[in-house]
Design a protein around this motif. Structure first.
Motif, PDB file in Angstrom:
ATOM      1  N   GLY A  62      10.602  12.620  -8.273  1.00 42.04           N
ATOM      2  CA  GLY A  62      11.342  13.988  -8.438  1.00 42.04           C
ATOM      3  C   GLY A  62      10.741  15.092  -8.629  1.00 42.04           C
ATOM      4  O   GLY A  62      10.231  15.674  -7.682  1.00 42.04           O
ATOM      5  N   ILE A  63       9.907  15.273  -9.897  1.00 41.89           N
ATOM      6  CA  ILE A  63       9.096  16.548  -9.869  1.00 41.89           C
ATOM      7  C   ILE A  63       7.603  16.083 -10.164  1.00 41.89           C
ATOM      8  O   ILE A  63       7.356  15.289 -11.134  1.00 41.89           O
ATOM      9  CB  ILE A  63       9.637  17.249 -10.984  1.00 41.89           C
ATOM     10  CG1 ILE A  63      11.047  17.846 -10.974  1.00 41.89           C
ATOM     11  CG2 ILE A  63       8.573  18.400 -11.405  1.00 41.89           C
ATOM     12  CD1 ILE A  63      11.665  18.615 -12.077  1.00 41.89           C
ATOM     13  N   GLY A  64       6.836  16.622  -9.269  1.00 44.94           N
ATOM     14  CA  GLY A  64       5.270  16.042  -9.500  1.00 44.94           C
ATOM     15  C   GLY A  64       4.453  17.263  -9.941  1.00 44.94           C
ATOM     16  O   GLY A  64       4.914  18.456 -10.000  1.00 44.94           O
ATOM     17  N   SER A  65       3.133  16.957 -10.007  1.00 42.07           N
ATOM     18  CA  SER A  65       2.244  17.939 -10.636  1.00 42.07           C
ATOM     19  C   SER A  65       0.878  17.982  -9.996  1.00 42.07           C
ATOM     20  O   SER A  65       0.695  17.297  -9.058  1.00 42.07           O
ATOM     21  CB  SER A  65       1.947  17.383 -12.242  1.00 42.07           C
ATOM     22  OG  SER A  65       1.108  16.235 -12.209  1.00 42.07           O
ATOM     23  N   GLN A  92       8.020   8.109  -9.483  1.00 40.45           N
ATOM     24  CA  GLN A  92       7.997   8.893 -10.855  1.00 40.45           C
ATOM     25  C   GLN A  92       9.058   9.927 -10.857  1.00 40.45           C
ATOM     26  O   GLN A  92       9.207  10.617  -9.870  1.00 40.45           O
ATOM     27  CB  GLN A  92       6.600   9.763 -10.908  1.00 40.45           C
ATOM     28  CG  GLN A  92       5.422   8.776 -10.881  1.00 40.45           C
ATOM     29  CD  GLN A  92       4.232   9.284 -10.775  1.00 40.45           C
ATOM     30  OE1 GLN A  92       4.112  10.402 -10.390  1.00 40.45           O
ATOM     31  NE2 GLN A  92       3.100   8.637 -11.219  1.00 40.45           N
ATOM     32  N   GLY A  93       9.671  10.074 -12.174  1.00 39.47           N
ATOM     33  CA  GLY A  93      10.881  10.896 -12.206  1.00 39.47           C
ATOM     34  C   GLY A  93      10.445  12.261 -12.353  1.00 39.47           C
ATOM     35  O   GLY A  93      10.448  13.378 -11.590  1.00 39.47           O
ATOM     36  N   ILE A  94       9.716  12.575 -13.563  1.00 45.88           N
ATOM     37  CA  ILE A  94       9.045  13.843 -13.816  1.00 45.88           C
ATOM     38  C   ILE A  94       7.685  13.567 -14.475  1.00 45.88           C
ATOM     39  O   ILE A  94       7.462  12.859 -15.283  1.00 45.88           O
ATOM     40  CB  ILE A  94       9.742  14.585 -15.100  1.00 45.88           C
ATOM     41  CG1 ILE A  94      11.265  15.066 -14.599  1.00 45.88           C
ATOM     42  CG2 ILE A  94       8.810  15.870 -15.563  1.00 45.88           C
ATOM     43  CD1 ILE A  94      12.348  15.478 -15.683  1.00 45.88           C
ATOM     44  N   ARG A  95       6.768  14.117 -13.667  1.00 46.92           N
ATOM     45  CA  ARG A  95       5.218  13.942 -13.883  1.00 46.92           C
ATOM     46  C   ARG A  95       4.667  15.155 -14.192  1.00 46.92           C
ATOM     47  O   ARG A  95       4.753  16.326 -13.411  1.00 46.92           O
ATOM     48  CB  ARG A  95       4.548  13.263 -12.753  1.00 46.92           C
ATOM     49  CG  ARG A  95       3.161  13.288 -12.859  1.00 46.92           C
ATOM     50  CD  ARG A  95       2.372  12.701 -11.885  1.00 46.92           C
ATOM     51  NE  ARG A  95       1.019  13.160 -11.672  1.00 46.92           N
ATOM     52  CZ  ARG A  95      -0.017  12.332 -10.900  1.00 46.92           C
ATOM     53  NH1 ARG A  95       0.395  11.168 -10.282  1.00 46.92           N
ATOM     54  NH2 ARG A  95      -0.953  13.008 -10.658  1.00 46.92           N
ATOM     55  N   LEU A 113       6.448  11.014 -17.646  1.00 47.86           N
ATOM     56  CA  LEU A 113       4.947  10.835 -17.989  1.00 47.86           C
ATOM     57  C   LEU A 113       3.984  12.098 -17.654  1.00 47.86           C
ATOM     58  O   LEU A 113       4.356  13.094 -17.020  1.00 47.86           O
ATOM     59  CB  LEU A 113       4.199   9.713 -17.086  1.00 47.86           C
ATOM     60  CG  LEU A 113       4.076  10.071 -15.810  1.00 47.86           C
ATOM     61  CD1 LEU A 113       3.040   9.266 -15.030  1.00 47.86           C
ATOM     62  CD2 LEU A 113       5.251   9.957 -14.725  1.00 47.86           C
ATOM     63  N   ASN A 114       3.050  12.008 -18.674  1.00 52.72           N
ATOM     64  CA  ASN A 114       2.025  13.022 -18.603  1.00 52.72           C
ATOM     65  C   ASN A 114       0.895  12.363 -18.128  1.00 52.72           C
ATOM     66  O   ASN A 114       0.219  11.330 -18.624  1.00 52.72           O
ATOM     67  CB  ASN A 114       1.545  13.936 -20.035  1.00 52.72           C
ATOM     68  CG  ASN A 114       0.582  14.743 -19.832  1.00 52.72           C
ATOM     69  OD1 ASN A 114      -0.098  14.861 -18.992  1.00 52.72           O
ATOM     70  ND2 ASN A 114       0.784  15.867 -20.731  1.00 52.72           N
ATOM     71  N   PHE A 115       0.352  12.808 -16.964  1.00 51.54           N
ATOM     72  CA  PHE A 115      -0.597  12.182 -16.274  1.00 51.54           C
ATOM     73  C   PHE A 115      -2.305  12.399 -16.750  1.00 51.54           C
ATOM     74  O   PHE A 115      -3.246  11.848 -16.415  1.00 51.54           O
ATOM     75  CB  PHE A 115      -0.512  12.071 -14.711  1.00 51.54           C
ATOM     76  CG  PHE A 115      -1.230  11.055 -14.010  1.00 51.54           C
ATOM     77  CD1 PHE A 115      -0.957   9.790 -13.861  1.00 51.54           C
ATOM     78  CD2 PHE A 115      -2.535  11.435 -13.199  1.00 51.54           C
ATOM     79  CE1 PHE A 115      -1.498   8.683 -13.205  1.00 51.54           C
ATOM     80  CE2 PHE A 115      -2.941  10.317 -12.379  1.00 51.54           C
ATOM     81  CZ  PHE A 115      -2.539   9.025 -12.411  1.00 51.54           C
ATOM     82  N   ALA A 116      -2.367  13.378 -17.500  1.00 49.73           N
ATOM     83  CA  ALA A 116      -3.674  14.051 -18.016  1.00 49.73           C
ATOM     84  C   ALA A 116      -4.396  13.115 -18.777  1.00 49.73           C
ATOM     85  O   ALA A 116      -3.900  12.146 -19.708  1.00 49.73           O
ATOM     86  CB  ALA A 116      -3.427  15.217 -18.918  1.00 49.73           C
TER      87      ALA A 116
END
Length: 638
Positions: free
Chosen positions: A240-243, A278-281, A302-305
């Motif tokens: 969905g939304i990536g970082s 992933q939905g929102i990352r 999720l927060n991938f940091a």
């Protein structure tokens, strides 16, 4: 100006130098909309008997949490006490006073001023650019400058699209559709593309649909900041939304994000090949992910940091999930998951690991959880979790009330005031938490049924047949739930494959989970009755709102420490239909007019905060307790 007192009362007494507390630095984490995180770095206090109480005005809040750095592997964290102040007002300034308590001596007082983050705003000097075709949109994105408000007429715009210009804090770049359902950016089933891609800062994407591609929207770039996504639908995507990496202060709220995975497909069914859908990352610190509706992913939120701090996931409605309901993995401190609803999920909450904490898991509801409700686990069996506070959650599961299968050691955590409900006749133990425990606590929780427990290993496995036979120090104040526990009555499905609709999970009037919780300042101190209730819902508090907020009332979120006598904001409109308006908390700008309900909600929040909020006693009252958020859209730009 409202005042918060963080009381660190230091008693003067003869002391050995190594036992006396010394405050070396007071640090304020990146602020979010409703929370402020604080770290008090220390030296001395070798016997660890110093404490930090927290006071908001004249009201106590949750004391700061003692971080144990020696239990953290894979990352270096300093000696500290740390914690979060909840239920604050966006865009508001607070004076924080710090004074200390250690019976071994020393004395100091510190003051610091903090400010919560306001909601994203329109540009101060907007430049409206109207587009009606995909070619015009590409040109507007290519030529974008700070302050541009790119408005899209309803229609289908075939992508992909790229934005490479950043806005500024005062003049963000805004991309806004005419309507969420009618303005459509279509990826045309592109394979490796991002339908919308932005390697930028201070960009707002609003009120449109993104569909049909592998990736919907991705914010690329290292250390980009202050991007926002609101009122966007993303559908038929793998991601969905990536970082990018090391990003800060994103606001991703009130969106609908739908992936391609359907219930009851689970990670264990096909070798986990979709775990990273992933939905929102997000990646980094200071992020707010709130009130989204997310379904059909392996990792919906999720927060991938590595070592992320001070971020909030709240008010989200997460359902039909192939993997973890959310991942707080690798968070360091002042990580906050509160007021979310998880329905039909493989596992609910992953914390794998926590780097010292505190990580807060507060007032979440999880129903039809197939496997592990709380994955308090390690990375590679060696990087173990430390520093987690799990209070006031409700879990209803078809196989076991509480299940965690791991041989690792968990450190420095508290699990209290929760409800764990399983099937009436489980196949074996109803509770299995197999990890070794170092400084962990289970107490004040409610369980159903009373059918076999393993609550960790301290030297030997702490297993017992009924709660009444638990060893000393394990659930000394726990309860076996009577039935019905909820009103309306609700039990887990016979099989997880049933796609259940989310229930209310309000306690039945006769439930023995009323009034028996541990009092936690700032979390439940404004409870109704003789004590706080167990589980996610407190009696007489308003029904929580999960997922996108209705148009006209999207600027509210449910408080954590709610009360029976809070002012009722009148549901989706002002009280009694009155046209109440209030002043912009940030002063001036587009919020000065055309706001109606938003102004009334600000007035309610300020009045409630000044009153301090009392404690109700009657169970027959009706009330709401909603904390307002404020974002400003100039009517001329809508």
């Amino acid at each position: 100006m409202r005042t918060i007192l963080l009381l660190l009362l230091l008693w003067s007494a003869p002391a050995f130098a190594q036992n006396a507390l010394t405050i070396t630095e007071v640090k304020v984490d990146r602020p979010t909309l409703h929370t402020v995180g604080i770290q008090v770095l220390i030296s001395g206090d070798a016997n660890r008997n110093a404490s930090i109480a927290v006071r908001v005005g004249t009201t106590d809040a949750l004391p700061l949490f003692r971080v144990r750095p020696e239990t953290v592997t894979g990352r270096t964290v300093p000696e500290q006490l740390a914690g979060t102040i909840f239920d604050l007002v966006p865009g508001s300034t607070y004076d924080v006073e710090l004074i200390a308590t250690d019976p071994d001596g020393g004395s100091t007082t510190r003051q610091v001023q903090v400010k919560t983050r306001p909601l994203p705003r329109d540009p101060i000097t907007p430049n409206v650019k109207a587009v009606t075709t995909a070619a015009e949109l590409r040109t507007a994105l290519q030529m974008a400058q700070p302050g541009d408000v790119i408005t899209l007429a309803d229609g289908v715009y075939v992508g992909p699209f790229t934005l490479m210009a950043s806005g500024t804090a005062d003049n963000p770049i805004v991309v806004r559709g005419a309507s969420q359902t009618g303005t459509i950016l279509d990826g045309d089933d592109c394979g490796g593309c991002n339908i919308v891609e932005a390697a930028v800062s201070h960009v707002h994407i609003e009120r449109l649909t993104i569909r049909n591609g592998v990736r919907g929207l991705r914010f690329l770039g290292n250390e980009t900041t202050a991007n926002a996504v609101t009122r966007v639908t993303i559908e038929n995507v793998v991601h969905g939304i990536g970082s990018g990496t090391a990003q800060t202060d994103f606001t991703i709220c009130d969106n609908v994000i739908k992936g391609r995975l359907a219930w009851p497909l689970l990670s264990s069914d096909d070798g986990a090949i979709h775990n990273d859908d992933q939905g929102i990352r997000v990646d980094g610190s200071g992020h707010v992910v709130c009130h989204n509706d997310i379904a059909g992913f392996g990792d919906p939120m999720l927060n991938f940091a590595e070592g992320g701090r001070a971020y909030d996931f709240y008010g989200n409605d997460i359902h039909e999930i192939y993997g973890d309901g959310t991942e707080l993995d690798r968070g360091e401190g002042n990580v906050r998951l509160f007021g979310n609803r998880f329905t039909n999920v493989y596992t609910a909450i992953s914390i794998q690991p926590a780097y010292g904490g505190p990580v807060y898991v507060l007032r979440n509801q999880a129903v039809n959880v197939y496997d592990e409700q709380i994955k308090l686990k390690s990375v590679g069996g060696t990087v173990e979790p430390s520093g987690v506070l799990i209070y006031h959650n409700t879990f209803v599961s078809p196989r076991m009330a509480l299940n965690l299968q791991t041989p690792i050691t968990q450190h420095n955590f508290v699990i209290a005031n929760n409800l764990f409900v399983g099937p009436a006749s489980p196949a074996g133990r109803n509770v299995e938490w197999t990890a070794a425990i170092d400084g962990g606590e289970f107490d004040y929780n409610g369980y159903y049924p009373d059918s076999g427990y393993w609550l960790g290993t301290v030297g030997t496995a702490r297993s017992f047949a009924t709660l009444a036979t638990a060893p000393a120090g394990v659930e000394d104040n726990g309860v076996v739930l009577g039935t019905p526990a909820f009103a309306p009555a609700f039990a887990p499905p016979a099989s997880y494959t049933t796609q259940v609709l989310p229930p209310q999970l309000e306690l039945a009037a006769t439930s023995n989970a009323h009034d028996v919780g541990r009092v936690l300042p700032g979390i439940n101190a404004r409870h109704d009755g003789a004590g706080p209730d167990l589980g996610a819902r407190e009696s007489l508090c308003p029904e929580p709102h999960y997922g996108p907020r209705p148009a006209g009332s999207e600027t509210i979120t449910t408080k954590i420490d709610c009360a029976a006598d809070d002012v009722d904001p009148g549901g989706d409109g002002p009280p009694g239909g009155a046209d109440l308006t209030g002043s912009d908390p940030d002063g001036g700008g587009c919020c000065d007019s055309g706001r109606g309900l938003r102004g009334s909600l600000l007035l309610i929040a300020v009045v409630g905060l000044l009153l301090g909020g009392g404690t109700g006693s009657a169970r027959s009252a009706s009330s709401s307790d909603l904390t307002p958020e404020f974002g400003c859209v100039d009517p001329a730009l809508a």
